[in-house]
Scaffold this active site. Structure first.
Site, mmCIF file in Angstrom:
data_model
loop_
_atom_site.group_PDB
_atom_site.id
_atom_site.type_symbol
_atom_site.label_atom_id
_atom_site.label_comp_id
_atom_site.label_asym_id
_atom_site.label_seq_id
_atom_site.Cartn_x
_atom_site.Cartn_y
_atom_site.Cartn_z
ATOM 1 N N LYS A 30 0.818 -1.220 0.000
ATOM 2 C CA LYS A 30 0.000 0.000 0.000
ATOM 3 C C LYS A 30 0.850 1.270 0.000
ATOM 4 O O LYS A 30 0.682 2.128 -0.850
ATOM 5 C CB LYS A 30 -0.921 0.032 1.235
ATOM 6 C CG LYS A 30 -1.900 -1.112 1.311
ATOM 7 C CD LYS A 30 -2.880 -0.930 2.476
ATOM 8 C CE LYS A 30 -2.264 -0.976 3.852
ATOM 9 N NZ LYS A 30 -1.793 -2.297 4.296
ATOM 10 N N ARG B 77 -10.067 0.773 8.113
ATOM 11 C CA ARG B 77 -9.707 -0.593 8.459
ATOM 12 C C ARG B 77 -10.835 -1.304 9.182
ATOM 13 O O ARG B 77 -10.707 -2.487 9.494
ATOM 14 C CB ARG B 77 -8.500 -0.576 9.393
ATOM 15 C CG ARG B 77 -7.173 -0.833 8.697
ATOM 16 C CD ARG B 77 -6.094 -0.474 9.698
ATOM 17 N NE ARG B 77 -4.912 -1.256 9.637
ATOM 18 C CZ ARG B 77 -3.749 -0.792 9.135
ATOM 19 N NH1 ARG B 77 -3.680 0.378 8.567
ATOM 20 N NH2 ARG B 77 -2.689 -1.531 9.201
ATOM 21 N N ARG C 36 11.532 -5.666 5.625
ATOM 22 C CA ARG C 36 11.155 -4.305 5.283
ATOM 23 C C ARG C 36 11.969 -3.276 6.066
ATOM 24 O O ARG C 36 12.289 -3.460 7.227
ATOM 25 C CB ARG C 36 9.667 -4.104 5.595
ATOM 26 C CG ARG C 36 9.208 -2.669 5.409
ATOM 27 C CD ARG C 36 7.750 -2.595 5.175
ATOM 28 N NE ARG C 36 6.981 -2.620 6.408
ATOM 29 C CZ ARG C 36 5.657 -2.460 6.442
ATOM 30 N NH1 ARG C 36 4.981 -2.286 5.310
ATOM 31 N NH2 ARG C 36 5.014 -2.499 7.580
ATOM 32 N N ARG D 230 10.791 -1.378 11.600
ATOM 33 C CA ARG D 230 9.709 -0.989 12.493
ATOM 34 C C ARG D 230 9.530 -1.986 13.620
ATOM 35 O O ARG D 230 9.656 -3.191 13.422
ATOM 36 C CB ARG D 230 8.402 -0.876 11.700
ATOM 37 C CG ARG D 230 8.079 0.553 11.317
ATOM 38 C CD ARG D 230 6.963 0.607 10.313
ATOM 39 N NE ARG D 230 5.780 -0.155 10.722
ATOM 40 C CZ ARG D 230 4.702 -0.257 9.984
ATOM 41 N NH1 ARG D 230 4.647 0.349 8.810
ATOM 42 N NH2 ARG D 230 3.675 -0.946 10.403
ATOM 43 N N ARG E 62 -0.719 -8.953 13.246
ATOM 44 C CA ARG E 62 -1.281 -7.958 12.326
ATOM 45 C C ARG E 62 -2.066 -8.631 11.208
ATOM 46 O O ARG E 62 -3.103 -8.126 10.779
ATOM 47 C CB ARG E 62 -0.165 -7.088 11.753
ATOM 48 C CG ARG E 62 0.289 -6.021 12.758
ATOM 49 C CD ARG E 62 1.657 -5.480 12.440
ATOM 50 N NE ARG E 62 1.768 -4.909 11.121
ATOM 51 C CZ ARG E 62 2.897 -4.892 10.403
ATOM 52 N NH1 ARG E 62 3.998 -5.422 10.889
ATOM 53 N NH2 ARG E 62 2.913 -4.331 9.223
HETATM 54 P P1 ADP Z 1 0.635 -2.068 8.036
HETATM 55 O O1 ADP Z 1 -0.488 -1.781 7.077
HETATM 56 O O2 ADP Z 1 1.921 -2.350 7.339
HETATM 57 O O3 ADP Z 1 0.296 -3.043 9.106
HETATM 58 P P2 ADP Z 1 0.456 0.659 9.093
HETATM 59 O O4 ADP Z 1 1.686 1.497 9.079
HETATM 60 O O5 ADP Z 1 -0.637 0.980 8.152
HETATM 61 O O6 ADP Z 1 0.976 -0.824 8.912
HETATM 62 O O7 ADP Z 1 -0.160 0.635 10.570
HETATM 63 C C1 ADP Z 1 0.602 0.390 11.715
HETATM 64 C C2 ADP Z 1 -0.276 0.311 12.947
HETATM 65 O O8 ADP Z 1 -0.938 1.582 13.153
HETATM 66 C C3 ADP Z 1 -1.410 -0.695 12.894
HETATM 67 O O9 ADP Z 1 -0.986 -1.985 13.293
HETATM 68 C C4 ADP Z 1 -2.420 -0.086 13.886
HETATM 69 O O10 ADP Z 1 -2.078 -0.330 15.222
HETATM 70 C C5 ADP Z 1 -2.277 1.403 13.639
HETATM 71 N N1 ADP Z 1 -3.229 1.873 12.598
HETATM 72 C C6 ADP Z 1 -2.934 2.376 11.369
HETATM 73 N N2 ADP Z 1 -4.039 2.690 10.673
HETATM 74 C C7 ADP Z 1 -5.081 2.363 11.464
HETATM 75 C C8 ADP Z 1 -6.504 2.441 11.343
HETATM 76 N N3 ADP Z 1 -7.082 2.901 10.213
HETATM 77 N N4 ADP Z 1 -7.262 2.006 12.380
HETATM 78 C C9 ADP Z 1 -6.710 1.544 13.510
HETATM 79 N N5 ADP Z 1 -5.398 1.437 13.705
HETATM 80 C C10 ADP Z 1 -4.577 1.844 12.705
#
Ligand code: ADP
Ligand code: ZN
Length: 214
Positions: free
Chosen positions: A13, A88, A122, A155, A166
């Site tokens: 993404k 999400r 990553r 990360r 996740r």
């Molecule tokens: P990835 O998609 O690679 O898991 P992100 O960088 O998008 O990682 O998100 C990292 C963390 O941030 C998620 O595991 C969650 O805890 C939080 N997060 C990000 N976007 C959302 C969202 N839309 N709703 C709830 N938590 C979120």
């Protein structure tokens, strides 16, 4: 245009959204980046949400909706945005529908084994959030971001135990959203079954889809 890039963690993404920004000059908004910024700045919100992110579970809807609202009310988002990592959950999608309905959902369809392989190698830029990969998408200079010269790091949540969590969170809470958007005829599928496909190839597929809808 208002676009959502949808897919499991590690589906690309952020990698594709940042390249789309270069092509169509539409801001790329990653709620993961917004969340990490709050944590880094040690804001009240940041302190409240740190533990969730560390465990690989979702931050509460009201918090992340608030962060997103604030970001998309900025002037650069007036004519559109590319969302990465939001919505999400169904309540997040409903909230977004009220604030600013989206026009297209690009679903990145990537098998689990490819995702695990990518996430475990990553690298992320500390300063701008750009994404690299130790094996499949190397920066020009080791450890340094091509874009901004920032330092690359692994990360906290890209450890195997947290990656598994996740993926579970995604399957349980986020994947059902796909049906929500399918019912609204917004979903375009982009399948990618290989670990090391140059991002440009996927980005050009996405561009074709976007241009056909514009
Ligand atoms: P990835 O998609 O690679 O898991 P992100 O960088 O998008 O990682 O998100 C990292 C963390 O941030 C998620 O595991 C969650 O805890 C939080 N997060 C990000 N976007 C959302 C969202 N839309 N709703 C709830 N938590 C979120
Ligand atoms: Zn950078």
């Amino acid at each position: 245009m208002k676009i959502v890039i949808f897919g499991p963690p590690g589906s690309g993404k952020g990698t594709y959204a940042s390249r789309l920004f270069d092509l169509i000059k539409t801001p790329h908004i990653s709620t993961g980046d917004l969340v990490r910024q709050e944590i880094k700045d040690r804001t009240e919100t940041g302190k409240k949400i740190e533990a969730y992110t560390r465990r690989g579970v979702l931050v509460p809807d009201d918090v992340v909706i608030e962060l997103l609202k604030k970001r998309i009310s900025q002037p650069d988002c007036a004519s559109g945005f590319i969302l990465d990592g939001f919505p999400r959950t169904i309540p997040q999608a409903e909230a977004l529908g009220k604030i600013s309905p989206i026009e297209i959902v690009i679903n990145l369809d990537v098998p689990d084994e490819v995702i695990i392989e990518r996430l475990s190698s990553r690298l992320t830029c500390k300063s701008c959030g750009e994404i690299y990969n130790r094996r499949f998408l190397k920066p020009k200079v080791e450890g340094i971001c091509d874009k901004c010269g920032g330092q690359l790091y692994t990360r906290e949540d890209d450890k195997p135990e947290v990656i598994r969590e996740r993926l579970k969170t995604y399957q349980r809470q986020t994947q059902p959203l796909l049906d929500y958007y399918k019912e609204r005829k917004l979903v375009e599928n982009v399948r990618n079954t290989e670990v090391a496909v140059p991002p440009e190839i996927i980005v050009s597929k996405i561009m074709k889809i976007i241009n056909a809808r514009r």
